[in-house]
Motif scaffolding. Structure first.
Motif, mmCIF file in Angstrom:
data_model
loop_
_atom_site.group_PDB
_atom_site.id
_atom_site.type_symbol
_atom_site.label_atom_id
_atom_site.label_comp_id
_atom_site.label_asym_id
_atom_site.label_seq_id
_atom_site.Cartn_x
_atom_site.Cartn_y
_atom_site.Cartn_z
ATOM 1 N N ARG A 119 -12.619 -0.217 4.229
ATOM 2 C CA ARG A 119 -11.259 -0.326 3.701
ATOM 3 C C ARG A 119 -11.370 -0.945 2.307
ATOM 4 N N ARG A 121 -10.249 -1.775 -1.807
ATOM 5 C CA ARG A 121 -9.087 -2.246 -2.564
ATOM 6 C C ARG A 121 -9.508 -2.471 -4.010
ATOM 7 N N LEU A 136 6.129 -1.749 -3.634
ATOM 8 C CA LEU A 136 5.333 -1.950 -2.427
ATOM 9 C C LEU A 136 5.306 -0.685 -1.578
ATOM 10 N N ASN A 137 4.146 -0.376 -1.035
ATOM 11 C CA ASN A 137 3.922 0.791 -0.163
ATOM 12 C C ASN A 137 4.034 2.121 -0.898
ATOM 13 N N VAL A 156 -2.471 3.085 -2.094
ATOM 14 C CA VAL A 156 -1.144 2.577 -1.743
ATOM 15 C C VAL A 156 -1.003 1.170 -2.318
ATOM 16 N N ALA A 158 -0.362 -2.355 -2.145
ATOM 17 C CA ALA A 158 -0.355 -3.278 -1.007
ATOM 18 C C ALA A 158 0.370 -4.580 -1.312
ATOM 19 N N SER A 159 0.314 -5.040 -2.567
ATOM 20 C CA SER A 159 1.001 -6.283 -2.922
ATOM 21 C C SER A 159 1.227 -6.337 -4.423
ATOM 22 N N ARG A 186 -2.283 -5.240 -6.128
ATOM 23 C CA ARG A 186 -3.408 -4.839 -5.268
ATOM 24 C C ARG A 186 -3.146 -3.442 -4.719
ATOM 25 N N SER A 188 -4.562 -0.596 -2.126
ATOM 26 C CA SER A 188 -5.464 -0.205 -1.040
ATOM 27 C C SER A 188 -5.953 1.208 -1.321
#
Length: 210
Positions: A119, A121, A136-137, A156, A158-159, A186, A188
């Motif tokens: 995973r 990032r 976000l998202n 995506v 993430a933050s 961040r 992902s």
């Protein structure tokens, strides 16, 4: 001699005109840096801790560099009473360290391996004037431009958080000097066979609709 000067002047004029055209189209180096945000690809590593009864490493079933999935067998341990225990991977990833070998005595709490998760990032730093492009998202495209064959994978958001370490950056505005607020974003990043931690990841904000 005069002809050489004419040639030099002609080359200079071409370079100036080309630079002006690129700048007008937003293709100069500064403009590209403003909208092409780059970060370093990273991934978490998980230390596998032995949590069963004391025993002896009987069999090592994984090696450094092996890809493993959650539930794959890493080790077999022979217990004092003669039975066996299995140590399984708790995550998908790649084995980056094996801490034991056959014959080693092992007790609960001993680290036995490190698995680097798949995973990924990356963290980007975005100016306040551009942060409205990211939510976000939100799905974004993440490029890896410096590979021999550049690739693009899904990402995506993430933050999103303020980045106070950049508070000292300043810019000129109509009413004088003001701090430029920066935000740490961040992303992902989806797993891909060609990706490794440490690679340069890039998101082009110009490709994201306002």
């Amino acid at each position: 001699m005069k002809q050489k000067w004419i040639v030099y002047i002609g080359i200079a004029l071409v370079l100036i005109a080309g630079g002006s055209l690129l700048a007008a189209k937003g293709m100069d180096a500064v403009s590209q840096a403003e909208h092409r945000k780059q970060g370093v690809l990273d991934a978490d590593s998980l230390t596998v801790i032995y949590d069963k009864k004391p025993g002896t490493i009987d069999q090592v079933n994984a090696g450094i560099g092996d890809s493993v999935q959650k539930g794959d067998l890493l080790f077999k341990v022979k217990l004092e009473q003669g039975s066996e225990e299995e140590v399984l991977s708790t995550e998908d990833g790649q084995v980056t360290r094996i801490a034991v070998k056959p014959g080693d005595q092992i007790t609960p709490g001993n680290p036995v391996a490190v698995v680097q998760q798949t995973r990924y990032r990356t963290d980007l730093f975005v100016q306040e004037g551009q942060i409205h492009k990211l939510k976000l998202n939100q799905s974004v495209k993440v490029r890896f431009p410096y590979l021999d064959q550049p690739i693009e994978v899904d990402g995506v958001v993430a933050s999103i958080a303020a980045a106070p370490q950049f508070a000292s950056l300043r810019m000129t505005r109509e009413k004088g000097q003001a701090d430029v607020s920066m935000f740490a974003v961040r992303i992902s990043v989806a797993s891909h066979a060609d990706l490794l931690p440490g690679m340069t990841a890039e998101v082009d904000l110009n490709e994201i609709a306002d």
